[in-house]
Design an enzyme around this catalytic site. Sequence first.
Site, PDB file in Angstrom:
ATOM      1  CG  ASP A 197      86.091  39.488  95.407  1.00 58.14           C
ATOM      2  OD1 ASP A 197      86.917  40.376  95.685  1.00 58.14           O
ATOM      3  OD2 ASP A 197      86.321  38.578  94.599  1.00 58.14           O
ATOM      4  CG  ASP A 249      89.641  36.849  91.051  1.00 53.62           C
ATOM      5  OD1 ASP A 249      89.369  36.062  91.985  1.00 53.62           O
ATOM      6  OD2 ASP A 249      90.222  37.933  91.224  1.00 53.62           O
ATOM      7  CB  ALA A 250      85.042  32.301  90.264  1.00 54.91           C
ATOM      8  CE  LYS A 251      88.883  37.123  95.583  1.00 54.60           C
ATOM      9  NZ  LYS A 251      88.899  37.739  94.243  1.00 54.60           N
ATOM     10  NE  ARG A 252      81.430  30.842  91.295  1.00 56.59           N
ATOM     11  CZ  ARG A 252      81.256  32.112  90.926  1.00 56.59           C
ATOM     12  NH1 ARG A 252      81.722  33.099  91.667  1.00 56.59           N
ATOM     13  NH2 ARG A 252      80.597  32.399  89.825  1.00 56.59           N
TER      14      ARG A 252
END
Lengths: 277, 277
Positions: A98, B93-96
């Site tokens: 991020d 909102d983890a952007k895995r």
Amino acid sequence: MTFGERLRAALDDRGPLCVGIDPHTGLLRNWGLPTDAAGVREFGLRVVEAAAGRVAVVKPQVAFFERYGSAGFAALEEVLAAARAAGLLVIGDAKRGDIGSTADAYAAAWLSAGSPLEVDALTVSPYLGVGALGGTAELARANGKGLFVLAATSNPEGVDVQAAERSGRSVAAAIVEQVRSLTEPAPAAGALASNGVVVGATIDLAAVGLTRESLVGLPVLAPGFGHQGASLGDLDQLFGPASASVLASVSRSVLGAGPQGVAAAIDEARAELGARA
Amino acid sequence: MTFGERLRAALDDRGPLCVGIDPHTGLLRNWGLPTDAAGVREFGLRVVEAAAGRVAVVKPQVAFFERYGSAGFAALEEVLAAARAAGLLVIGDAKRGDIGSTADAYAAAWLSAGSPLEVDALTVSPYLGVGALGGTAELARANGKGLFVLAATSNPEGVDVQAAERSGRSVAAAIVEQVRSLTEPAPAAGALASNGVVVGATIDLAAVGLTRESLVGLPVLAPGFGHQGASLGDLDQLFGPASASVLASVSRSVLGAGPQGVAAAIDEARAELGARA
């Protein structure tokens, strides 16, 4: 001591094998364990027991703990503590990534001393640019930790992003180059950097614009051995001049041996690696 | 009902504002809350209270909960449950991002009915290729959930990867195109897809090879409003023909108003959006 120095010492002492801790549903069933937080805890602790004294590094796959929410993370915390207490280096395979204060929060979670999720190194994703990882690398350095930045992954769909080019250079090649400048001060000649890359053992390096030479001196976490197809005995041929700093990561091929067989399977993998000299 | 249908109804009913739940250390201090799991829990619950009935969507930033390990995830579980009980759509909102059974485990954690971390949609990272997200999209669809795939992020370092080209197309453009085929069956003409993209509101779309037209019909999660520089009143100019499906995400600009001021700050942001018609 930097992560690079600790990793170098561990590799010299115990060899390049990295054992994954991947308690996915199928394996939990094979091991006779429940598919819940108690199951992943038990699985993780038993793999740590089998790996302790045998290998340098273990790599818990965070997704399989996250699957069970906060209870799964509580299990992961116990597994991480047990692994570090057993003298294993621990790579948290979380592929976080991020920007700004959000990236800093991930770094604090995994790479700060005393955090419940503290590991020795973390896998991170560079989709937002290696430049966005500067704060993470800074916190890692301050705590003697390391990063493994995804560069060229072992799955066929990865080339869509990783082989794309900008200014005549592939994304994967740019990442490898940029990762070098994340380690400050640069390591002495012959020493290992504290920030490395993830490069699949089964991939065609040229297809993503990489050379084996470009990896020299970087820790390289290489999945793809065993179940995914690469042979441990071929490590030197696969990575050539970079092979001295490659971590050969195995998961399913040793974990599939079950709770009674996993230690022997690890010894077998070590023998396969030892025989290549 | 698909996620696209639910999102369309929520946007029509309450407008395009998405309120971030970002309890970073500085904000916790400003709010007079402890910098621990109890602090992020309290912060999250108060933002949910302020957002309920006012906006369509909230977006907890997972890193700020993960920061506190399993206790932080337990706090997040309470915040997620409160948000969904209040009738808010929740984007984790983890952007895995990962492959195979690991990707499936992340999908099961966030997108399966009854999971402690259940959300309505999840942000995911495509560094391993949009093709690797097929299993995740399948599980999302089976549960009426959606994905927001990172395409063009709001930070300057993102172009290193996102503007790179392959077969004459930028990485960001390829991702936008590939995301369309993740929603099956394709939505009816004029309807919203269930899988969308993240596109920063402050970026120069042309610099990453994107056009506003390419985004039409996709849910677009757009960070970059408020603190990061874009004005809510400019949403239509920024996104043109795609603006009807843009979620304008604000965090610091409303959260910075403190526990007593956050509801009024949300109303102010809504008024700014309302005035643009």
